[in-house]
Write a protein that holds these residues in place. Structure first.
Motif, PDB file in Angstrom:
ATOM      1  N   ALA A  96       0.825  -1.201   0.000  1.00 56.84           N
ATOM      2  CA  ALA A  96       0.000   0.000   0.000  1.00 56.84           C
ATOM      3  C   ALA A  96       0.863   1.255   0.000  1.00 56.84           C
ATOM      4  O   ALA A  96       0.598   2.217  -0.740  1.00 56.84           O
ATOM      5  CB  ALA A  96      -0.927  -0.009   1.214  1.00 56.84           C
ATOM      6  N   ILE A  97       1.917   1.258   0.814  1.00 53.17           N
ATOM      7  CA  ILE A  97       2.788   2.425   0.884  1.00 53.17           C
ATOM      8  C   ILE A  97       3.564   2.598  -0.410  1.00 53.17           C
ATOM      9  O   ILE A  97       3.827   3.724  -0.858  1.00 53.17           O
ATOM     10  CB  ILE A  97       3.717   2.315   2.112  1.00 53.17           C
ATOM     11  CG1 ILE A  97       2.879   2.447   3.384  1.00 53.17           C
ATOM     12  CG2 ILE A  97       4.811   3.378   2.076  1.00 53.17           C
ATOM     13  CD1 ILE A  97       3.634   2.234   4.656  1.00 53.17           C
ATOM     14  N   LEU A  98       3.911   1.488  -1.055  1.00 51.75           N
ATOM     15  CA  LEU A  98       4.582   1.581  -2.346  1.00 51.75           C
ATOM     16  C   LEU A  98       3.685   2.305  -3.351  1.00 51.75           C
ATOM     17  O   LEU A  98       4.146   3.172  -4.106  1.00 51.75           O
ATOM     18  CB  LEU A  98       4.928   0.181  -2.844  1.00 51.75           C
ATOM     19  CG  LEU A  98       5.815   0.075  -4.093  1.00 51.75           C
ATOM     20  CD1 LEU A  98       6.596  -1.231  -4.055  1.00 51.75           C
ATOM     21  CD2 LEU A  98       5.004   0.131  -5.377  1.00 51.75           C
ATOM     22  N   LEU A  99       2.395   1.970  -3.345  1.00 49.33           N
ATOM     23  CA  LEU A  99       1.460   2.642  -4.250  1.00 49.33           C
ATOM     24  C   LEU A  99       1.345   4.122  -3.902  1.00 49.33           C
ATOM     25  O   LEU A  99       1.380   4.986  -4.796  1.00 49.33           O
ATOM     26  CB  LEU A  99       0.089   1.972  -4.163  1.00 49.33           C
ATOM     27  CG  LEU A  99      -1.023   2.612  -5.007  1.00 49.33           C
ATOM     28  CD1 LEU A  99      -0.697   2.491  -6.492  1.00 49.33           C
ATOM     29  CD2 LEU A  99      -2.369   1.961  -4.704  1.00 49.33           C
ATOM     30  N   LEU A 100       1.200   4.419  -2.628  1.00 50.87           N
ATOM     31  CA  LEU A 100       1.061   5.812  -2.200  1.00 50.87           C
ATOM     32  C   LEU A 100       2.306   6.624  -2.527  1.00 50.87           C
ATOM     33  O   LEU A 100       2.215   7.810  -2.862  1.00 50.87           O
ATOM     34  CB  LEU A 100       0.788   5.855  -0.688  1.00 50.87           C
ATOM     35  CG  LEU A 100      -0.608   5.418  -0.249  1.00 50.87           C
ATOM     36  CD1 LEU A 100      -0.617   5.089   1.231  1.00 50.87           C
ATOM     37  CD2 LEU A 100      -1.632   6.514  -0.556  1.00 50.87           C
ATOM     38  N   ALA A 101       3.465   6.002  -2.420  1.00 46.69           N
ATOM     39  CA  ALA A 101       4.723   6.725  -2.621  1.00 46.69           C
ATOM     40  C   ALA A 101       5.080   6.878  -4.086  1.00 46.69           C
ATOM     41  O   ALA A 101       5.991   7.640  -4.421  1.00 46.69           O
ATOM     42  CB  ALA A 101       5.862   6.009  -1.888  1.00 46.69           C
ATOM     43  N   SER A 102       4.394   6.166  -4.967  1.00 46.81           N
ATOM     44  CA  SER A 102       4.716   6.267  -6.387  1.00 46.81           C
ATOM     45  C   SER A 102       4.322   7.640  -6.919  1.00 46.81           C
ATOM     46  O   SER A 102       3.330   8.224  -6.498  1.00 46.81           O
ATOM     47  CB  SER A 102       3.973   5.185  -7.181  1.00 46.81           C
ATOM     48  OG  SER A 102       2.579   5.411  -7.143  1.00 46.81           O
ATOM     49  N   GLU A 103       5.130   8.161  -7.815  1.00 49.47           N
ATOM     50  CA  GLU A 103       4.834   9.470  -8.403  1.00 49.47           C
ATOM     51  C   GLU A 103       3.856   9.273  -9.558  1.00 49.47           C
ATOM     52  O   GLU A 103       4.138   9.560 -10.716  1.00 49.47           O
ATOM     53  CB  GLU A 103       6.126  10.137  -8.866  1.00 49.47           C
ATOM     54  CG  GLU A 103       7.092  10.418  -7.726  1.00 49.47           C
ATOM     55  CD  GLU A 103       8.385  11.052  -8.193  1.00 49.47           C
ATOM     56  OE1 GLU A 103       8.503  11.302  -9.406  1.00 49.47           O
ATOM     57  OE2 GLU A 103       9.264  11.296  -7.350  1.00 49.47           O
TER      58      GLU A 103
ATOM     59  N   GLU B 220      -0.465   9.385 -10.758  1.00 51.32           N
ATOM     60  CA  GLU B 220      -1.837   9.806 -10.482  1.00 51.32           C
ATOM     61  C   GLU B 220      -2.700   8.555 -10.370  1.00 51.32           C
ATOM     62  O   GLU B 220      -3.163   8.002 -11.364  1.00 51.32           O
ATOM     63  CB  GLU B 220      -2.345  10.731 -11.582  1.00 51.32           C
ATOM     64  CG  GLU B 220      -1.675  12.101 -11.590  1.00 51.32           C
ATOM     65  CD  GLU B 220      -2.343  13.055 -12.548  1.00 51.32           C
ATOM     66  OE1 GLU B 220      -3.418  12.711 -13.085  1.00 51.32           O
ATOM     67  OE2 GLU B 220      -1.798  14.148 -12.755  1.00 51.32           O
ATOM     68  N   VAL B 221      -2.906   8.112  -9.144  1.00 54.19           N
ATOM     69  CA  VAL B 221      -3.652   6.880  -8.897  1.00 54.19           C
ATOM     70  C   VAL B 221      -5.137   7.212  -8.791  1.00 54.19           C
ATOM     71  O   VAL B 221      -5.514   8.110  -8.038  1.00 54.19           O
ATOM     72  CB  VAL B 221      -3.171   6.208  -7.595  1.00 54.19           C
ATOM     73  CG1 VAL B 221      -3.933   4.916  -7.345  1.00 54.19           C
ATOM     74  CG2 VAL B 221      -1.672   5.940  -7.665  1.00 54.19           C
ATOM     75  N   PRO B 222      -5.994   6.508  -9.524  1.00 51.78           N
ATOM     76  CA  PRO B 222      -7.434   6.759  -9.401  1.00 51.78           C
ATOM     77  C   PRO B 222      -7.913   6.436  -7.990  1.00 51.78           C
ATOM     78  O   PRO B 222      -7.459   5.445  -7.397  1.00 51.78           O
ATOM     79  CB  PRO B 222      -8.053   5.824 -10.443  1.00 51.78           C
ATOM     80  CG  PRO B 222      -7.011   4.818 -10.754  1.00 51.78           C
ATOM     81  CD  PRO B 222      -5.695   5.478 -10.530  1.00 51.78           C
ATOM     82  N   PRO B 223      -8.831   7.238  -7.433  1.00 55.31           N
ATOM     83  CA  PRO B 223      -9.282   7.005  -6.051  1.00 55.31           C
ATOM     84  C   PRO B 223      -9.766   5.580  -5.810  1.00 55.31           C
ATOM     85  O   PRO B 223      -9.546   5.022  -4.733  1.00 55.31           O
ATOM     86  CB  PRO B 223     -10.420   8.020  -5.890  1.00 55.31           C
ATOM     87  CG  PRO B 223     -10.114   9.099  -6.878  1.00 55.31           C
ATOM     88  CD  PRO B 223      -9.463   8.413  -8.038  1.00 55.31           C
TER      89      PRO B 223
END
Length: 454
Positions: free
Chosen positions: A284-291, A293-296
């Protein structure tokens, strides 16, 4: 109040009279006598330039390097001649960091031991202190290992310098699979994929720790150099249901840097395969930390996974939609999960001061009230450093509170103050504390004030 004497004179003294200073350090003033703040500051800098049995001088010198204070130039020049190579490296890096230029290749070459010199090269690369011209000079050394040659050539290419196809081709069969793999990747980026096409077969023959470390090295290099040609291999490793989860996450991290759309699909599959809560949190943190634009909706997978994952999911959705970030990030911080808070500190850099300042204050207050585990202390110190720039009045109140609570905590917060680039605000926040703590606290206050004279 009178301003303490600028420390330039102290630094010059350190540069030209190390023997006398070392002798003075062995005879410190009485602990219970009156505290001279200037002598306290001198003592801390003397300790920095005197080799300590526990290696603590490196932490002090790193702190001095981060000040980027021109008055420290004579000190760093003197350290270049030190017999102890870590201190020598601190001098070389300190000179480069003073004005944001690259390291001097000639000084790196003077480090006698090959392993120490290799460590110095990697430190310079990691700190972005090896430019294309300097890399070219290093590549011309008569004695440079294949591993170092690849690191330096890769950095030159990353910084816009020319590739050397002959060198890369000479390394694709190297005995180290990491060297061979990185060389094959970089060669493929130049249009020759022959070595990279056959490398997966070599990787399949590796086992255990050797295989894992090789994959980690490849993933780090692919991420740093944005090597698109290696995406199929990264995707294969990340999708391997029987493979090592650390290897999968490393490849996912690289994939997000190279092709976010593909990486997002890979992430969903990888997260679904995680069987432990710790593994899900890391993903989860890997996804959040990626630069990226992640869809909600992507964060909906985190719902129902427990308090930490639900807080992270809510924070991800709030950032993606631009709504409710303050409350969502506070929930992450209040959850007390160290890795999650570390991510939140990065996310706060993109938030306005009215959102970030109360959360930084909360972290600092948790340190003052001893409600924070030791591994989180550096995070609270960083929060203190950021408050200097965006909310100095909040910081002053926290420092006053710490001064009446615990000297060790006050010292930790003053380290944060000193690390701030807002020199005037740092000095104004620290100055009222002169004489309120012990010698080390006073030395930090003096340094904070002296920096405004530089």
């Amino acid at each position: 109040m009178p301003r303490p004497t600028n420390l330039v004179a102290t630094i010059l003294l350190l540069a030209v009279a190390p023997v006398a200073l070392a002798a003075g350090w062995r005879q410190p003033p009485s602990r219970y006598g009156p505290i001279d703040p200037i002598e306290a500051a001198r003592g801390q800098v003397r300790r920095a330039v005197t080799r300590q049995a526990d290696g603590s001088q490196h932490a002090l010198l790193t702190a001095l390097r981060q000040l980027k204070d021109p008055a420290l130039k004579p000190l760093f020049q003197s350290l270049v001649q030190a017999d102890d190579w870590p201190m020598q490296l601190d001098g070389i890096l300190g000179l480069a960091q003073l004005d944001g230029r690259s390291v001097e290749p000639f000084l790196l070459e003077q480090i006698r031991d090959a392993r120490d010199r290799s460590s110095a090269i990697r430190a310079a690369v990691g700190l972005e202190l090896l430019g294309p011209d300097e890399a070219t000079a290093v590549l011309q050394w008569k004695s440079i290992s294949p591993e170092d040659r690849l690191v330096v050539l890769a950095e030159r290419m990353r910084r816009g310098g020319p590739a050397d196809l002959d060198v890369l081709r000479s390394l694709v069969d190297h005995e180290s699979p990491s060297v061979a793999g990185v060389a094959a990747m970089l060669l493929a980026e130049q249009g020759d994929s022959t070595a990279l096409d056959v490398f997966p077969a070599r990787l399949d023959r590796l086992e255990g720790e050797t295989r894992l470390l090789t994959i980690m090295d490849l993933a780090r290099a692919a991420e740093r150099h944005r090597v698109r040609s290696v995406m199929p291999l990264l995707a294969q490793i990340a999708s391997d249901a029987e493979g090592d989860r650390n290897a999968a996450l490393a490849c996912l991290s690289a994939a997000f840097a190279i092709d976010p759309a593909v990486a997002l699909d890979l992430w969903g599959d990888c997260y679904a395969r995680e069987t432990t809560n710790a593994g899900r949190i890391r993903a989860a943190i890997l996804l959040l930390a990626s630069e990226t634009e992640v869809p909600p909706a992507a964060f909906d997978m985190l719902d129902g996974g427990g308090p930490v994952l639900e807080a992270l999911g809510a924070a991800g959705r709030s950032i993606a939609t631009g709504e409710g970030s303050a409350a969502a990030l506070r929930a992450v911080i209040d959850g007390g999960h160290r890795l999650s808070i570390t991510w939140a500190m990065t996310a706060l850099l993109d938030q306005p001061p009215e959102v970030a300042a109360p959360l930084y204050e909360s972290l600092v207050r948790s340190l003052i009230e001893s409600r924070i585990p030791p591994p989180m202390i550096p995070v609270a110190i960083e929060a203190c450093s950021r408050l200097v720039a965006i909310a100095p009045s909040r910081l002053r109140a926290l420092l006053e509170e710490a001064a009446t609570t615990d000297e060790a905590i006050l010292e930790a917060l003053l380290v944060g103050v000193l690390a701030s680039e807002s020199r005037t605000s740092a000095a104004e926040g620290a100055a009222p504390l002169l004489g309120r703590g012990g010698r080390r606290c006073d030395s930090l206050v003096v340094l904070a004030i002296a920096r405004t004279d530089a």
